[in-house]
Structure formats: C-alpha cells, structure tokens
Motif scaffolding. Structure first.
Motif, PDB file in Angstrom:
ATOM      1  N   LEU A  80     -69.941 -99.889  51.759  1.00 31.03           N
ATOM      2  CA  LEU A  80     -69.024 -99.741  52.818  1.00 31.03           C
ATOM      3  C   LEU A  80     -67.506 -99.359  52.423  1.00 31.03           C
ATOM      4  CD1 LEU A  80     -69.162 -99.520  55.944  1.00 31.03           C
ATOM      5  CD2 LEU A  80     -68.519-101.915  55.845  1.00 31.03           C
ATOM      6  N   ASP A  81     -66.905 -98.320  52.938  1.00 29.84           N
ATOM      7  CA  ASP A  81     -65.708 -98.124  52.453  1.00 29.84           C
ATOM      8  C   ASP A  81     -64.949 -97.658  53.768  1.00 29.84           C
ATOM      9  OD1 ASP A  81     -63.598 -97.356  51.125  1.00 29.84           O
ATOM     10  OD2 ASP A  81     -64.237 -95.468  50.177  1.00 29.84           O
ATOM     11  N   PHE A  82     -64.009 -98.400  54.124  1.00 27.90           N
ATOM     12  CA  PHE A  82     -63.142 -98.077  55.280  1.00 27.90           C
ATOM     13  C   PHE A  82     -62.137 -97.011  55.390  1.00 27.90           C
ATOM     14  CE2 PHE A  82     -64.889-102.365  56.372  1.00 27.90           C
ATOM     15  CZ  PHE A  82     -65.641-101.765  57.780  1.00 27.90           C
ATOM     16  N   ARG A  83     -61.936 -96.517  54.198  1.00 28.45           N
ATOM     17  CA  ARG A  83     -60.842 -95.605  53.877  1.00 28.45           C
ATOM     18  C   ARG A  83     -61.437 -94.070  54.611  1.00 28.45           C
ATOM     19  NH1 ARG A  83     -60.056 -94.937  47.705  1.00 28.45           N
ATOM     20  NH2 ARG A  83     -62.327 -94.730  47.837  1.00 28.45           N
ATOM     21  N   TYR A 136     -60.382 -87.682  48.768  1.00 28.67           N
ATOM     22  CA  TYR A 136     -58.940 -86.962  49.035  1.00 28.67           C
ATOM     23  C   TYR A 136     -57.957 -88.169  48.516  1.00 28.67           C
ATOM     24  CZ  TYR A 136     -54.727 -85.240  50.810  1.00 28.67           C
ATOM     25  OH  TYR A 136     -53.495 -84.632  51.299  1.00 28.67           O
ATOM     26  N   GLN A 137     -58.158 -89.537  48.895  1.00 26.38           N
ATOM     27  CA  GLN A 137     -57.098 -90.363  48.504  1.00 26.38           C
ATOM     28  C   GLN A 137     -57.221 -90.726  47.219  1.00 26.38           C
ATOM     29  OE1 GLN A 137     -57.651 -93.892  51.019  1.00 26.38           O
ATOM     30  NE2 GLN A 137     -57.131 -92.941  52.818  1.00 26.38           N
ATOM     31  N   ASP A 138     -58.538 -90.654  46.325  1.00 26.61           N
ATOM     32  CA  ASP A 138     -58.517 -91.084  45.168  1.00 26.61           C
ATOM     33  C   ASP A 138     -57.815 -89.956  44.221  1.00 26.61           C
ATOM     34  OD1 ASP A 138     -60.049 -93.137  45.663  1.00 26.61           O
ATOM     35  OD2 ASP A 138     -61.948 -92.390  45.293  1.00 26.61           O
TER      36      ASP A 138
END
Length: 114
Positions: free
Chosen positions: A89-92, A97-99
């Motif tokens: 699970l990743d809530f970002r 794109y953020q990485d």
C-alpha cells in the motif's frame, strides 16, 4: 594496470547473506503476519475434528466442522491477501512522479555541492 572487468584485490570476496534457520523464519513470519498461522491452526483443528466426527458416524457435527473448515480457510486466505495489500500500500499520489522529482532534486543538490 587493472581493467574494468577484473575485480580489485583490496575488496575481497563479496559478503554472503546469512541463511535463516527454520525457527528464525517461522518467528519472523509469525511476528509479521500473526493471523495467517492462527488461521492455519484453526483450519487444521476443524479438519481434524470433522474427520473424527465422520469416523464416529456423526453426520451433523461432521458437516458443521467441514463448513467451519471452509470458512477458516477463506478467512486465512483473506488475511494473507490483506497482509500483502498492506505491505504494498502506498498513499502517495503519483509515486513514480514524486520519486523522479526527489531524484532530480537530489542530483541538483549534489551538483551545487561540487
């Protein structure tokens, strides 16, 4: 002169990961996902009880135990899938794109430090 393909003599052999013993692996898995082994034990209990009831010729209890076994198997499978889902699970929002933006910012800081 050393070429790029030859390993350097100073580094030595690569470090090998330590193998877990069976007890260590069981303890690690039980502490990470405690509901899965509990569900497996419940399933085994209902199965053994159902087989014993079948042997004792008690069809009502045997049928009840087999239904409970199926429910315990289903609950165990859902717990297993749930643990896998929580792990991934990743809530970002837009994590790739953020990485990429974080990597670009880090490269910019490295260049400015030089």
């Amino acid at each position: 002169m050393r070429t790029a393909c030859e390993p350097s003599r100073e580094e030595g052999p690569p470090k090998m990961p330590r193998n877990e013993s069976l007890e260590e692996k069981i303890w690690r898995k039980f502490s990470q996902q405690p509901l899965v082994p509990i569900g497996c034990m419940a399933t085994a209990y209902f199965l053994a009880s159902g087989i014993k009831s079948f042997r004792d010729r008690d069809p009502v209890k045997s049928q009840r135990m087999m239904k409970a076994r199926v429910m315990a198997q289903f609950a165990t499978l859902m717990c297993f899938i749930g643990y896998l889902g929580v792990e991934k699970l990743d809530f970002r929002i837009a994590p790739m794109y953020q990485d990429a933006k974080k990597a670009q910012a880090q490269q910019g800081q490295d260049r400015s430090a030089e």
